[in-house]
Design an enzyme around this catalytic site. Sequence first.
Site, mmCIF file in Angstrom:
data_model
loop_
_atom_site.group_PDB
_atom_site.id
_atom_site.type_symbol
_atom_site.label_atom_id
_atom_site.label_comp_id
_atom_site.label_asym_id
_atom_site.label_seq_id
_atom_site.Cartn_x
_atom_site.Cartn_y
_atom_site.Cartn_z
ATOM 1 N N GLY A 61 0.794 -1.213 0.000
ATOM 2 C CA GLY A 61 0.000 0.000 0.000
ATOM 3 C C GLY A 61 0.828 1.265 0.000
ATOM 4 N N HIS A 62 0.146 2.385 -0.083
ATOM 5 C CA HIS A 62 0.837 3.674 -0.189
ATOM 6 C C HIS A 62 1.594 4.025 1.091
ATOM 7 C CE1 HIS A 62 -3.229 5.804 0.992
ATOM 8 N NE2 HIS A 62 -2.792 5.010 1.931
#
Length: 311
Positions: free
Chosen positions: A221-222
């Site tokens: 994920g970011h």
Amino acid sequence: MAGPLTLGEIVQRLGGRVAGDANTLVHQVASLEGAAARHISFFTGSRYRAQLAATRAAAVVLGPQAEGETRLPRIVADNPYAYFARLSQLFNPVVLQERGIHPSAVVAKSASLGARVSIGGGCVVGEHVSIGEDSTLYPRVVVYPGCTIGARAIVHAGAVIGGDGFGIAEDEGRWVKIPQIGSVHIGDDVEIGANTTIDRGAIDDTVIEEGVKLDNQIQIGHNVRIGAHTAIAGCTGIAGSADIGRHCTIGGAAIILGHLRIADHVNISAGTLISRSILKPGTYTGVYPFDEHASWARAAAGLRRKGKKNG
């Protein structure tokens, strides 16, 4: 392929020590069970004693503590598994794609490509992407604008680097997209498996440090940071802003929740859900063994009762 080598020649190249006939000739590596008289195999623990006793291999690689387990010619090495990996590389050199850009690849004019880079068929490399020397992108890899990949990286087919992270805000029952304005920075000597996805940061960058090894179908994920020389097995999911240390190992299908910190030298077993930070090195396991459903439900209820009692 290096061609047939004697044990003495192998030790001259890779180190270690020969016990037995140094002139024993081997042509290829193999498992203990699958080996024939032209093969060399490896032995790493007592649970493989039966296979070692029955093997038809010409020679084996093993550790000093196991030297007496067989009378076969053998190479003694402190880390027999790592030695076998290098030995396999010796007999089976990695064959990469041809250097250059495949005619079907799309590479932005503003992209910066280092020397001897290989871009496979159907790849898309976006604006202002930087890729270091001797790196290889296999077919249909997508690198979104502004991302950087270091030297000697290997990115397998279908991987996506720099797609938007899952950033949304709820407003009166509707979702409002949060622009993902960070990037992805990947260090030197990183390998990324097929169909793995690494999201760009929401504001700051997603960072994969040098020497990281990622298996197939991993979701990162970011704003995640993964420390140097960490290895992660397939189907693992890592939520946004998790900070994973150096020299960690994460088993397949593990789940790491967002905004957690994992210390250096942590080993997470396959299928484990990490729901809080891990601040000490060690091995962590959260796998609950399967059973018939009724038996599993009774055991789970017992654990809940025990937890409430202890709490």
